[in-house]
Motif scaffolding. Structure first.
Motif, mmCIF file in Angstrom:
data_model
loop_
_atom_site.group_PDB
_atom_site.id
_atom_site.type_symbol
_atom_site.label_atom_id
_atom_site.label_comp_id
_atom_site.label_asym_id
_atom_site.label_seq_id
_atom_site.Cartn_x
_atom_site.Cartn_y
_atom_site.Cartn_z
ATOM 1 N N ARG A 42 14.346 82.430 56.785
ATOM 2 C CA ARG A 42 15.366 82.835 57.765
ATOM 3 C C ARG A 42 15.201 81.964 59.013
ATOM 4 O O ARG A 42 14.677 82.417 60.038
ATOM 5 C CB ARG A 42 15.162 84.313 58.096
ATOM 6 C CG ARG A 42 16.163 84.883 59.052
ATOM 7 C CD ARG A 42 16.069 86.389 59.116
ATOM 8 N NE ARG A 42 16.620 86.962 57.894
ATOM 9 C CZ ARG A 42 16.817 88.253 57.696
ATOM 10 N NH1 ARG A 42 16.493 89.114 58.629
ATOM 11 N NH2 ARG A 42 17.327 88.686 56.564
ATOM 12 N N GLU B 119 24.184 85.139 55.111
ATOM 13 C CA GLU B 119 23.568 86.023 56.122
ATOM 14 C C GLU B 119 22.043 85.914 56.223
ATOM 15 O O GLU B 119 21.500 85.812 57.324
ATOM 16 C CB GLU B 119 24.003 87.468 55.869
ATOM 17 C CG GLU B 119 23.446 88.414 56.895
ATOM 18 C CD GLU B 119 24.173 89.751 56.933
ATOM 19 O OE1 GLU B 119 25.266 89.898 56.367
ATOM 20 O OE2 GLU B 119 23.636 90.663 57.567
ATOM 21 N N VAL C 9 16.760 84.994 63.876
ATOM 22 C CA VAL C 9 17.033 85.941 64.963
ATOM 23 C C VAL C 9 17.453 85.141 66.204
ATOM 24 O O VAL C 9 16.800 84.171 66.584
ATOM 25 C CB VAL C 9 15.782 86.795 65.270
ATOM 26 C CG1 VAL C 9 16.012 87.649 66.515
ATOM 27 C CG2 VAL C 9 15.436 87.670 64.075
ATOM 28 N N ALA D 110 24.587 92.585 59.204
ATOM 29 C CA ALA D 110 23.713 92.629 60.382
ATOM 30 C C ALA D 110 24.133 91.664 61.495
ATOM 31 O O ALA D 110 23.616 91.756 62.603
ATOM 32 C CB ALA D 110 22.271 92.335 59.964
ATOM 33 N N LEU D 111 25.017 90.729 61.198
ATOM 34 C CA LEU D 111 25.416 89.770 62.226
ATOM 35 C C LEU D 111 26.607 90.339 63.008
ATOM 36 O O LEU D 111 27.520 90.924 62.425
ATOM 37 C CB LEU D 111 25.792 88.422 61.624
ATOM 38 C CG LEU D 111 24.815 87.805 60.611
ATOM 39 C CD1 LEU D 111 25.245 86.383 60.272
ATOM 40 C CD2 LEU D 111 23.386 87.823 61.116
ATOM 41 N N TYR E 77 29.335 84.568 65.057
ATOM 42 C CA TYR E 77 28.502 85.740 64.783
ATOM 43 C C TYR E 77 27.072 85.431 65.214
ATOM 44 O O TYR E 77 26.638 84.271 65.189
ATOM 45 C CB TYR E 77 28.521 86.073 63.282
ATOM 46 C CG TYR E 77 29.914 86.328 62.753
ATOM 47 C CD1 TYR E 77 30.456 87.610 62.759
ATOM 48 C CD2 TYR E 77 30.696 85.273 62.271
ATOM 49 C CE1 TYR E 77 31.746 87.844 62.292
ATOM 50 C CE2 TYR E 77 31.989 85.501 61.807
ATOM 51 C CZ TYR E 77 32.510 86.783 61.809
ATOM 52 O OH TYR E 77 33.788 87.014 61.352
ATOM 53 N N ARG E 78 26.331 86.505 65.561
ATOM 54 C CA ARG E 78 24.942 86.327 66.029
ATOM 55 C C ARG E 78 24.049 87.360 65.388
ATOM 56 O O ARG E 78 24.455 88.498 65.203
ATOM 57 C CB ARG E 78 24.906 86.476 67.553
ATOM 58 C CG ARG E 78 23.540 86.279 68.163
ATOM 59 C CD ARG E 78 23.622 86.276 69.689
ATOM 60 N NE ARG E 78 22.334 85.953 70.259
ATOM 61 C CZ ARG E 78 21.396 86.852 70.546
ATOM 62 N NH1 ARG E 78 21.630 88.143 70.323
ATOM 63 N NH2 ARG E 78 20.234 86.467 71.035
ATOM 64 N N ARG E 79 22.823 86.903 65.050
ATOM 65 C CA ARG E 79 21.833 87.875 64.581
ATOM 66 C C ARG E 79 21.002 88.316 65.778
ATOM 67 O O ARG E 79 20.295 87.489 66.386
ATOM 68 C CB ARG E 79 20.901 87.266 63.521
ATOM 69 C CG ARG E 79 19.897 88.301 62.989
ATOM 70 C CD ARG E 79 18.853 87.684 62.088
ATOM 71 N NE ARG E 79 19.401 87.185 60.837
ATOM 72 C CZ ARG E 79 19.815 87.944 59.824
ATOM 73 N NH1 ARG E 79 19.730 89.266 59.910
ATOM 74 N NH2 ARG E 79 20.284 87.413 58.722
#
Ligand SMILES: C[S@@+](CC[C@H](N)C(=O)[O-])C[C@H]1O[C@@H](n2cnc3c(N)ncnc32)[C@H](O)[C@@H]1O
Length: 165
Positions: free
Chosen positions: A95, A124, A129, A143-144, A161-163
């Motif tokens: 990730r 995804e 993070v 989750a994003l 989009y952001r995590r």
């Protein structure tokens, strides 16, 4: 009056540039690779190289057909269908991607939406993070979280989009 195809194309181009410029600034202090999903002619890849000259940018594409100025080195290409290469990238990088840009769609909006629903869960897990995902199509993430667009981007032509965690 409905927008012409030229209007839609221009909106997509200015939105890609605005979102990529914004995202490159937002992730500037983060370590990690950047992923370009869909090389095509290589225009957005060329721009990403321009605004993130020191960043490792890995390109996911099933068949390289880009302008010579916009062709990535072989060792930065994950060649093949993204449904094969994205899971391979997850094994290789984890990730870790701080920015993922996706422009995988064609001219048919309905087909693009079906594709976006299928590919979202494969993209995804790759995003770090705090990382950002920029897409020309609306995505379907768990989750994003969708982010506000920067000035110059046209709503509906680009998505960020952001995590958070
Ligand atoms: C619209 S073009 C990208 C244009 C690019 N952003 C540019 O600025 O030139 C979409 C690209 O995504 C690639 N593509 C579409 N579906 C794919 C898939 N399932 N796996 C790998 N590449 C795919 C196509 O081959 C095509 O080159």
């Amino acid at each position: 009056m409905q927008q012409s195809r030229l209007d839609l194309f221009v909106d997509r181009m200015v939105s890609q540039r605005a979102c990529l410029d914004h995202a490159a600034g937002a992730i500037a202090d983060m370590d990690g690779p950047v992923f370009e999903l869909g090389l095509g002619n290589g225009r957005t890849y060329h721009h990403m190289r321009h605004i993130m000259p020191d960043r490792d940018i890995y390109v996911f594409e099933r068949a390289i057909a880009s302008h010579p100025d916009s062709t990535p080195p072989d060792d930065m290409v994950l060649l093949g269908d993204v449904f094969d290469t994205l899971p391979q990238a997850l094994e290789r990088f984890g990730r870790a991607a701080v920015l993922i840009h996706a422009d995988l769609g064609g001219h048919n909006r309905e087909k693009n939406d079906i594709f976006a629903r299928k590919v979202s869960p494969v993209i995804e897990p790759l995003l770090a993070v705090g990382g950002l995902m920029v897409s020309s199509d609306k995505m379907y993430f768990d989750a994003l979280v969708e982010q506000p667009l920067p000035e110059g981007a046209v709503p509906g032509r680009c998505f960020i989009y952001r995590r958070a965690n």
